[in-house]
Design an enzyme around this catalytic site. Structure first.
Site, short mmCIF file in Angstrom:
data_model
loop_
_atom_site.label_atom_id
_atom_site.label_comp_id
_atom_site.label_asym_id
_atom_site.label_seq_id
_atom_site.Cartn_x
_atom_site.Cartn_y
_atom_site.Cartn_z
N GLY A 156 0.50 -0.81 -0.49
CA GLY A 156 -0.29 0.11 0.16
C GLY A 156 0.16 0.99 0.22
N THR A 190 12.05 -7.36 -10.55
CA THR A 190 11.73 -8.63 -10.91
C THR A 190 9.81 -9.02 -10.40
OG1 THR A 190 13.66 -8.70 -11.36
CG2 THR A 190 12.00 -10.49 -10.70
N GLN A 196 -7.88 -0.83 3.52
CA GLN A 196 -8.87 -1.26 5.02
C GLN A 196 -10.05 -1.89 4.36
OE1 GLN A 196 -7.79 -1.98 7.78
NE2 GLN A 196 -5.75 -0.62 8.04
N CYS A 208 1.74 1.22 12.10
CA CYS A 208 2.26 2.12 11.84
C CYS A 208 2.97 3.47 12.12
CB CYS A 208 1.45 2.75 10.42
SG CYS A 208 1.27 1.23 8.70
N ASN A 238 -8.11 3.48 8.78
CA ASN A 238 -7.33 2.76 9.43
C ASN A 238 -7.31 2.24 11.05
OD1 ASN A 238 -5.61 4.45 9.24
ND2 ASN A 238 -3.93 3.20 10.13
#
Lengths: 381, 381
Positions: B74, B241, B183, B331, B154
């Site tokens: 995110g 990648t 969320q 966070c 959140n």
């Protein structure tokens, strides 16, 4: 009739994850699954393993744990230094060698729209950066300047002389040095504290770790230059929940690679020698792009088949024969443009280049079988 | 004596990977391990599964596969729109709501150093963006303008009224709309084609997929705004990648979440109702931060314990009691600053907020046990 096992000789593009890495990641899917930023038990347990992995990697490379920042891979790491550095330090000049990976070239080139000068320093015919030209470019650059010199080239395997480069780059104020170590960390001896490098990076899936995980080394004391901002993860250098299984897998893979480095090196160097020797016996016209000796990676052989006009046809024929190799780098596959690396070392665009790249998992028997396939294929097309 | 099983009520921070996702990823560690950009068999097989995963996700959200771009999560997705958009489109203004996630706030704020105006639109006491103020901010903004409105918050679970927001944002030229759906995608019904959103994003580990993988939805026809440049992966929108196992795992997890969405929703809504009802019976002083009803996520309950002065002590006591919950978002954990979201809705800084967040894996029995722990803990401290 059992299917013949394929021979994977494209390890510079990606490598299979080794069983001990798969096993090391296992507890972190749904047992120790917490968010390392969470303060509860699940979170703290995840935090412990993330920091343990950081210490493992730092120790293997002889740097401090605080100098290792986890990212999603090599490309993100390069972009962090180039674009994050532009936003935070404000590069006025970016000096790159002609054989950098696209993950350095492309973000640098984009910044020309934002008044950053991008100077490309040519290389010699072996792919090594021209030191006098590098010196001049740095002296003439408007500061702050970022200098990017790839360590081991991903297409032709050239190893740039970091000692010589350091003596040029590190003389100047406001000049920062970025080294792409994607093909060298885990593959050849790297003591990251040796050269006074500012930024270096690696990618787990190039050394038998998982895809989607890499790290950026950043010398202590440098300003914070996040590319991806959000939570305070990685001491505000990289927002986003840490990829815990990926980080554990990366540390496990790197430890295996470096603990066994001498053994792997000798094994792979022998594969490469045998391969080249036998290739040249197939046809005297077959040549190697880039260096072959001590100043090149044991893992990479870029072969020129002058008899073959269409490298794609050759690559496909090898593939049908069970041998996986590549035209240039995987990152450039699907595009039809001729490799900027081969152009830089003066390879004519009409000679078919095929890259073969080895890993410790390859065997001498596989090399023998691959040579048989090459032999049968090149005389057919 | 067997250890009592812990009760994990922090699913908004991260979720355990479900067994079918672990199983789905399995073949991609060292069987189908190729680089999707490689042209040989290993590469082509990896490419097939990446594109199949893209189609699965696109179909689940009712958009085109070409509108889904794989990222590392995110936070990277948000930064792509904000910073990539700044570098490519050149935002002059970024309008955010007061309750955005830090992955939107922080990269936006950094751009104020680069002459971008960042305007924060307040919310009501339930956490919904004030529409009239949003309208005025957009009308007065210098274009091009990026407007970021989080879908489901959140920390407090508020669902912003996207229909109303769309009618305001989509009236203007050179105004782009970004919606954080971390969320909501997988948790409530989301038809991404319904609102004419320009950019939206989600993160796999919030819906029982692996960490280190997410996606950005970008409406067809918009200019390319890469953050991470390198190879031509993701149609030049994201170099590096592809994280093949992560992508497969994410698609598998999202399919499970959305295929069972109604069942999960009812189950979780029942957990939340039961939890709140019983909490209020413990003490009439216990209150809920943010909305409780239809306009909130069933997954998130942010509880105020006015008797408790130290939320950290409460969270730790719950943890010792075997209940994992969080102070604000993961966070923001580790920092001592008071939540900007709670501040935005007028919660006093001296009342302890604890977030409990549910997943389909939680049971009513766990909720009952958690309530017992809460009861025993809050009267002790």
């Amino acid at each position: 009739m059992p299917e013949k096992k394929r021979i994977y000789l494209d390890n510079a593009a990606t490598t299979p994850v080794i069983p001990q890495v798969i096993k090391a990641m296992e507890p972190f899917w749904n047992q120790t699954f917490g968010n390392p930023s969470s303060l509860h038990e699940e979170g703290r347990r995840a935090r412990v393993i993330v920091e343990e992995s950081r210490r493992t990697i730092a120790k293997l490379l002889n740097v401090k744990p605080a100098e290792i920042f986890f990212t999603s891979g090599g490309t993100e790491s390069a972009n962090t230094v180039i674009t994050g550095g532009f936003l935070e330090i404000g590069w006025k000049s970016i000096i790159i060698t002609a054989t950098e990976h696209k993950c350095v070239i492309k973000p640098a080139q984009r910044l020309t729209k934002h008044d950053v000068s991008v100077i490309t320093v040519p290389t010699d015919r072996r792919g090594k950066v021209l030191l006098q030209e590098l010196r001049t470019a740095i002296e003439q650059s408007e500061r702050p300047t970022l200098v990017a010199t790839i360590h081991g080239n991903n297409e032709i395997g050239t190893i740039n002389p970091l000692d010589d480069i350091a003596s040029i780059v590190k003389k100047h104020r406001d000049v920062y040095w970025l080294v792409d170590m994607v093909q060298t960390i885990g593959h050849i001896q790297v003591d990251l504290s040796h050269w006074d490098i500012d930024f270096a990076f690696a990618s787990a899936h190039k050394f038998h770790g998982p895809k989607g995980c890499g790290f950026l080394f950043m010398k202590e004391g440098l300003p914070s230059i996040p590319l991806i901002m959000g939570g305070a993860q990685e001491r505000n250098m990289r927002g986003g929940t840490e990829n815990v299984p990926g980080i554990v897998g990366m540390a496990t893979a790197l430890k295996w690679m470096i603990d066994n480095l001498d053994k792997h090196y000798n094994h792979i160097a022998n594969l490469k020698r045998t391969f080249i020797k036998n290739l040249k016996e197939i046809s005297s016209e077959i040549a190697i792009n880039g260096p072959e000796g001590e100043d090149s990676l044991p893992t990479i052989v870029n072969v020129r088949f002058p008899q073959v006009k269409d490298p794609l046809l050759l690559q496909m024929s090898l593939d049908i024969g069970g041998v996986s190799a590549s035209i240039g780098s995987a990152c450039a596959s699907g595009t039809t443009e001729f490799s900027h690396v081969l152009k830089a070392i003066g390879v004519p665009a009409d000679e078919a280049p095929i890259r073969f790249s080895f890993s410790p998992l390859n065997t001498i028997e596989e090399v023998g079988r691959a040579l048989e396939v090459i032999k049968s294929v090149i005389f057919k097309i």
